[in-house]
Design an enzyme around this catalytic site. Structure first.
Site, PDB file in Angstrom:
ATOM      1  CD  GLU A 192      -6.574  -2.962   6.113  1.00 49.41           C
ATOM      2  OE1 GLU A 192      -6.190  -3.487   6.332  1.00 49.41           O
ATOM      3  OE2 GLU A 192      -7.858  -2.312   5.818  1.00 49.41           O
TER       4      GLU A 192
ATOM      5  CD1 TRP B 289      -0.874  -5.770   3.219  1.00 49.21           C
ATOM      6  CD2 TRP B 289      -1.041  -6.115   5.117  1.00 49.21           C
ATOM      7  NE1 TRP B 289      -2.700  -5.497   4.084  1.00 49.21           N
ATOM      8  CE2 TRP B 289      -1.777  -5.436   4.784  1.00 49.21           C
ATOM      9  CE3 TRP B 289      -0.812  -7.429   6.683  1.00 49.21           C
ATOM     10  CZ2 TRP B 289      -2.351  -5.329   6.800  1.00 49.21           C
ATOM     11  CZ3 TRP B 289      -0.546  -6.697   7.203  1.00 49.21           C
ATOM     12  CH2 TRP B 289      -2.301  -6.319   7.305  1.00 49.21           C
TER      13      TRP B 289
ATOM     14  NE  ARG C  61     -10.219   1.322   1.871  1.00 48.60           N
ATOM     15  CZ  ARG C  61      -9.598   0.186   2.085  1.00 48.60           C
ATOM     16  NH1 ARG C  61      -9.615  -0.491   1.279  1.00 48.60           N
ATOM     17  NH2 ARG C  61      -8.692   0.465   2.643  1.00 48.60           N
TER      18      ARG C  61
ATOM     19  CB  THR D  24      -0.743   0.304   1.095  1.00 45.45           C
ATOM     20  OG1 THR D  24      -2.153  -0.849   0.987  1.00 45.45           O
ATOM     21  CG2 THR D  24      -1.891   1.219   0.893  1.00 45.45           C
TER      22      THR D  24
ATOM     23  CG  ASN E  41      -4.531  -7.755   4.390  1.00 45.87           C
ATOM     24  OD1 ASN E  41      -5.244  -7.491   5.420  1.00 45.87           O
ATOM     25  ND2 ASN E  41      -4.691  -6.729   3.545  1.00 45.87           N
ATOM     26  CD  GLU E  42      -7.671  -5.821   2.029  1.00 44.65           C
ATOM     27  OE1 GLU E  42      -7.394  -5.323   1.310  1.00 44.65           O
ATOM     28  OE2 GLU E  42      -8.078  -4.930   3.947  1.00 44.65           O
TER      29      GLU E  42
END
Ligand SMILES: *[C@@H]1O[C@H](CO)[C@@H](O)[C@H](O)[C@H]1NC(C)=O
Ligand SMILES: *[C@@H]1O[C@H](CO)[C@@H](O)[C@H](O)[C@H]1NC(C)=O
Ligand SMILES: *[C@@H]1O[C@H](CO)[C@@H](O)[C@H](O)[C@H]1NC(C)=O
Ligand SMILES: *[C@@H]1O[C@H](CO)[C@@H](O)[C@H](O)[C@H]1NC(C)=O
Ligand SMILES: *[C@@H]1O[C@H](CO)[C@@H](O)[C@H](O)[C@H]1NC(C)=O
Ligand SMILES: *[C@@H]1O[C@H](CO)[C@@H](O)[C@H](O)[C@H]1NC(C)=O
Ligand SMILES: *[C@@H]1O[C@H](CO)[C@@H](O)[C@H](O)[C@H]1NC(C)=O
Ligand SMILES: *[C@@H]1O[C@H](CO)[C@@H](O)[C@H](O)[C@H]1NC(C)=O
Ligand SMILES: *[C@@H]1O[C@H](CO)[C@@H](O)[C@H](O)[C@H]1NC(C)=O
Length: 663
Positions: free
Chosen positions: A251, A128, A373, A86, A174-175
């Site tokens: 998160e 991540w 978000r 990110t 993550n995600e």
């Protein structure tokens, strides 16, 4: 002035006041797990570590010190995976299969600083990205689940062995997708390693499909302790509730930290439980300690992005957090009597089960609580009197401490976390007159405190003259101050056999593309300086380590970081081990502005200089002009940068920038 004072009225005649019971007689609600922040995903604390004291300790106090500021209950960190996640890359503890180093990056340091202030803080680690070797060449961490589990468990064991840190929870990926076999194997590996107290959070993405899979697989259900969803919009799903597991917004927030951000945070801290039965909310991110022009600038609970000046900003989310964190603890319970207020807003109540009660009321209207978000639906809030009736264990409570905030988008001076005179509870009831965009905490806890330090130094731009010979090292850190790696990992390097001036250097250490979280560049790049810089002179000694295919660059006016860094434009001065040079307008090397022979060779030190002035750039090699009058068609300003042509070893030394101030 008097009109601004909130009115706390004793209940006389009920009249039209809405009535809300606070009662534990029918049993309690869910166990509260705490409020936290994420450092990472990625490199969000990068600039924090190089703050001078006392400012660095002050920032940490605002975040972690109990009864002072945000007083966070949870710190969640990235398990560095060497890839862009990110706002930069964070280094892995295992760059290569035979490598283990538990002193890279700054997350170890941050966890220790948090623990120093609050020994009870809950620690969470989550990957991540992963180093490339985990996937044996595939961009996928689950082909060899035993390798991935070993890698993650090594990080947890390293935390204990080298830093005496007990990690409480670990996540999956993550995600990104989860793998049931891997989750079970991770549980097995943890247990076998004597880490049965470490809980597993899954899957740090959406509520589904993990909840559904858990309902149909009892071994998976047993392996997972917490269902963690991201940006749940205060809602959960029936399958998640049916699992009977803890539900967390693992998160959330991700909103610019002005007053609107504070409003968003206030709303979700209450409503994640009221609407979605979530017992923990974790902010992305903890502290905005990265260059603001990187993706999601200033989306932390506070801002600390100027280690060169010492300036930091304690933003409204810090005090919004305090409304909950200073008057509760993980291990408390929510009451079942929580909900929405008649004319907008919500309330929650928590107890320690020993008679203490904390009530948090928020009346965020739409404009002051727009979370980015996901954008939450608009609703209206109007002034209202709310009367609360204390029943059960709380019936005897005689008075409550009162803490108040009011966010007002039209005002530059919001009220944040102000201690008001205690409210007397009359016959078990009290009434609060509520306007829009307010937060009240009413509590039996008397230890609340609005901590403060003298104002930090004024904000300053990045220094116009900057140099680093990488000789003086900040002991606990592996990275040089202010360099923000966007692809690859640049670490301090010591070559004790170097005969001369290059014993201490900065080295790009990745030799393989990581298992990425986003589409990283194929080149390694680290940016530094002021995004507004236009006319600069950058000088740097470089050392290509790879014969034939090696290549490095220095660059100016670099206009993209984060995942878009791969598409960064600017002016890039490359030299290659084959004796050529290039000047390109982009990191990809597609926009070639000039090229020719340089005589540069691998395993020799050379000095590159890049000078930009208006539309023109020129380059020097070892102090002699190599190319000049190259017209730059790209961005007019951006960061300085260094980097390599691919994932290859290369070194940098005696980095110097001289920038012209903006007129
Ligand atoms: C940590 O938790 C224990 C047990 O709940 C408590 O007694 C202690 O005061 C806590 N310490 C801090 C610093 O909050
Ligand atoms: C979820 O929350 C709602 C509203 O507070 C409550 O009625 C319900 O019992 C909760 N469900 C579970 C399974 O905790
Ligand atoms: C509330 O908490 C305080 C401090 O944590 C404790 O001393 C007290 O016994 C608790 N109970 C009540 C009813 O205040
Ligand atoms: C809320 O925002 C909208 C759009 O920006 C604006 O038109 C409206 O006046 C605002 N309302 C309040 C109460 O500030
Ligand atoms: C909010 O109030 C305005 C004006 O009264 C109305 O038009 C709008 O529909 C209301 N919105 C909601 C979500 O209730
Ligand atoms: C709340 O109650 C007070 C005292 O009865 C009254 O003066 C005030 O108008 C009420 N406010 C609202 C919004 O009803
Ligand atoms: C902000 O100011 C506008 C215009 O004066 C007003 O309509 C609006 O209600 C105000 N918003 C708040 C939250 O006070
Ligand atoms: C370290 O220095 C020696 C002597 O100059 C050189 O031969 C060697 O390649 C250097 N190693 C690295 C990794 O730079
Ligand atoms: C950069 O230099 C050019 C030419 O000397 C000048 O016109 C321009 O204003 C400078 N830009 C900045 C931001 O200083």
């Amino acid at each position: 002035m008097a009109a601004l004072l909130p009115l706390l009225v004793l209940l006389g005649v009920p009249g039209s006041r809405a009535q809300y019971p606070l009662d534990d007689r029918g049993g309690l609600g869910r166990l509260f797990d705490g409020i936290g922040g994420v450092s990472g995903g990625g490199a969000t604390s990068r600039l924090l570590v190089n703050y001078p004291e006392p400012y660095r300790a002050q920032i940490l106090d605002y975040l972690f010190k109990p009864n002072f500021g945000a007083s966070l209950h949870i710190l969640k960190v990235e398990i560095g995976g060497d890839a862009q996640t990110t706002d930069g890359t964070e280094p892995s503890h295992m760059h290569y299969p035979d490598d283990q180093n538990y002193f890279r990056g700054y997350e170890w340091w941050l966890m220790k600083e948090a623990k120093k202030r609050n020994p009870n803080i809950t620690l969470i680690g989550l990957p991540w990205a992963f180093p490339g070797w985990i996937g044996y060449g595939r961009n996928w961490p689950y082909d060899f689940p035993d390798v991935t589990a070993y890698y993650v468990v090594s990080w947890i064991m390293g935390a204990k062995q080298y830093h005496d840190l007990d990690i409480d929870y670990v996540g999956i990926w993550n995600e990104r997708s989860f793998d049931v076999k891997y989750i079970k194997l991770l549980r097995y590996t943890l247990d076998k390693s004597g880490l049965d107290q470490v809980g597993i959070i899954a899957s740090d993405n959406l509520w589904q499909p993990i909840s559904h899979r858990m309902l149909w697989d009892s071994e998976l259900l047993g392996a997972v302790d917490v269902i963690g969803a991201h940006y749940p919009g205060t809602r959960t799903v029936p399958d998640a509730l049916l699992t009977g597991k803890k539900l967390w917004a693992s998160e959330d927030y991700s909103t610019f930290n002005d007053e609107v951000g504070g409003g968003c945070w206030a709303r979700i801290l209450n409503q994640n439980y009221v609407n979605g039965n979530m017992t923990s909310t974790i902010s992305w991110n903890l502290v905005a300690s990265y260059y603001e022009e990187l993706p999601f600038g200033r989306e932390g609970l506070m801002t600390a992005k100027e280690p060169w000046s010492g300036n930091y900003v304690v933003s409204s989310p810090i005090w919004i957090t305090a409304h909950t964190t200073q008057f509760t603890r993980p291990g408390w319970f929510y009451l079942r009597t929580v909900g929405h207020l008649e004319k907008g807003g919500s309330y929650v109540a928590l107890t320690d089960g020993r008679g203490n009660l904390t009530v948090i009321i928020e009346t965020m209207s739409h404009n002051s609580s727009i979370c980015i978000r996901p954008p939450l639906p608009a609703f209206n809030v109007s002034a209202q009197n709310a009367t609360f009736h204390l029943e059960g264990s709380f019936h005897g409570v005689k008075s409550l401490q009162v803490w108040h905030s009011q966010l007002d988008l039209n005002s530059t001076k919001p009220t944040l976390f102000r201690n008001l005179p205690p409210v007397k509870v009359n016959g078990g009831s009290f009434t609060v007159e509520l306007g829009a965009d307010e937060i009240y905490t009413l509590t039996t806890i008397t230890t609340g405190q609005k901590g403060s330090y003298p104002d930090p130094p004024l904000s300053q731009p990045f220094p116009l003259k900057y140099q680093d010979d990488f000789n003086v090292r900040n002991p606990p850190f592996s990275e040089a101050p202010n360099f923000a790696d966007q692809s690859g990992v640049f670490e301090y390097f010591t070559n004790t056999s170097d005969p001369g001036d290059h014993v201490f250097t900065l080295r790009q250490v990745l030799t393989q593309r990581p298992i990425t979280w986003v589409s990283d560049a194929e080149q390694a790049i680290s940016v530094i300086g002021d995004f507004k810089w236009s006319n600069v002179t950058i000088t740097c000694d470089i050392y290509i380590e790879t014969p034939d295919t090696g290549g490095v660059f220095i660059a100016a006016r670099v206009n993209q970081g984060g995942s878009p860094a791969r598409l960064a434009r600017g002016v890039f001065f490359w030299v290659f081990a084959d004796g050529t040079y290039e000047v390109t307008g982009d990191l990809l090397g597609k926009i070639v502005l000039s090229k020719g022979l340089s005589g540069v060779r691998a395993r020799r030190w050379h000095t590159l200089t890049l000078h930009t002035d208006g539309l023109y750039a020129c380059g020097l090699l070892n102090g002699n002009p190599l190319w000049k009058n190259v017209i730059m068609l790209g961005p007019l300003h951006g960061w300085a940068a260094i980097g390599t042509h691919s994932f290859q070893f290369a070194q940098f030394d005696n980095f110097v920038i001289e920038a012209k101030g903006n007129p």
